[in-house]
Design an enzyme around this catalytic site. Structure first.
Site, PDB file in Angstrom:
ATOM      1  N   CYS A  72       0.838  -1.201   0.000  1.00 50.67           N
ATOM      2  CA  CYS A  72       0.000   0.000   0.000  1.00 50.67           C
ATOM      3  C   CYS A  72       0.875   1.255   0.000  1.00 50.67           C
ATOM      4  O   CYS A  72       1.536   1.536  -0.984  1.00 50.67           O
ATOM      5  CB  CYS A  72      -1.000  -0.043   1.154  1.00 50.67           C
ATOM      6  SG  CYS A  72      -2.331   1.181   0.989  1.00 50.67           S
ATOM      7  N   HIS A 170      -3.843  -4.818   0.272  1.00 48.94           N
ATOM      8  CA  HIS A 170      -3.354  -5.326   1.563  1.00 48.94           C
ATOM      9  C   HIS A 170      -3.430  -6.848   1.559  1.00 48.94           C
ATOM     10  O   HIS A 170      -4.482  -7.421   1.827  1.00 48.94           O
ATOM     11  CB  HIS A 170      -4.187  -4.749   2.707  1.00 48.94           C
ATOM     12  CG  HIS A 170      -3.904  -3.321   2.960  1.00 48.94           C
ATOM     13  ND1 HIS A 170      -2.894  -2.905   3.786  1.00 48.94           N
ATOM     14  CD2 HIS A 170      -4.478  -2.204   2.462  1.00 48.94           C
ATOM     15  CE1 HIS A 170      -2.858  -1.589   3.809  1.00 48.94           C
ATOM     16  NE2 HIS A 170      -3.810  -1.136   3.002  1.00 48.94           N
ATOM     17  N   GLU A 172      -2.305  -8.884   3.681  1.00 48.08           N
ATOM     18  CA  GLU A 172      -2.573  -9.364   5.041  1.00 48.08           C
ATOM     19  C   GLU A 172      -4.055  -9.321   5.396  1.00 48.08           C
ATOM     20  O   GLU A 172      -4.478  -9.894   6.400  1.00 48.08           O
ATOM     21  CB  GLU A 172      -1.746  -8.573   6.067  1.00 48.08           C
ATOM     22  CG  GLU A 172      -2.222  -7.177   6.365  1.00 48.08           C
ATOM     23  CD  GLU A 172      -1.881  -6.114   5.325  1.00 48.08           C
ATOM     24  OE1 GLU A 172      -2.179  -4.944   5.577  1.00 48.08           O
ATOM     25  OE2 GLU A 172      -1.320  -6.439   4.247  1.00 48.08           O
TER      26      GLU A 172
END
Length: 189
Positions: A72, A170, A172
């Site tokens: 990001c 993202h 994650e």
């Protein structure tokens, strides 16, 4: 050791959990890492004070060939600059990160990533897979684009250049597909 560069901004804990990495806050930590992740939730300018303290160490590690992944804001910091505010990025990728226009910002939610060329990070990811995005700025399409996303026009959602990688989404927070991207990066560490 997978080092996660602590820029003093948000999202550190999620990335640390996802990759089982160690937070690095100084030149010594950057120099000890076998791979680096530059995460980020925040603004380009807000990251500058901390980035300045580790800039040369990160660039040195890139030159040594260790894998580096920007997530990001971390992807945006790999560029020369940003329309978001003053500051000098790492200049690994040429160009300036742009602000979206003509569409609602921030771009929040699930969106598709289409492979564009051969990609290390997207290996094993199906075409049009969905990933989670939260951003108002984007990297333009270039020769280093390996994944495209459409939001008011195509932008680089995955970039790769040698041992340096960046994702605008993202991983994650992107379920199994995101975990696969992180595993693909981790294989190189």
């Amino acid at each position: 050791m997978m080092g996660v560069v602590d820029l003093g901004l948000g999202n550190m804990s999620n990335v640390l959990r996802a990759v089982r990495g160690t937070a690095v806050r100084d030149v010594y930590g950057v120099e000890r890492a076998s791979a680096l992740i530059i995460p980020g939730v925040g603004s380009f300018s807000a990251a500058m004070p901390t980035l300045e303290t580790v800039r040369e160490a990160i660039i040195g590690r890139v030159r040594e060939g260790i894998p580096v992944l920007g997530i990001c804001l971390g992807l945006q910091l790999l560029y020369e600059g940003s329309e978001e505010g003053p500051g000098r990025g790492l200049s690994i990728f040429r160009g300036t990160v742009k602000r979206f226009s003509g569409v609602r910002v921030p771009h929040i939610g699930w969106n598709q990533v289409e492979p564009s060329g051969e990609s290390v990070l997207l290996k094993g990811i199906r075409r049009g897979e969905f990933f989670y995005f939260v951003h108002s700025y984007y990297a333009p399409v270039s020769e280093f684009t390996r994944g495209l996303t459409d939001y008011g026009g195509a932008f680089s959602s995955v970039v790769e250049k040698g041992n340096v990688f960046g994702v605008q989404f993202h991983p994650e927070k992107s379920g199994q597909a995101g975990a696969r991207v992180l595993r693909n990066f981790g294989v190189m560490a």
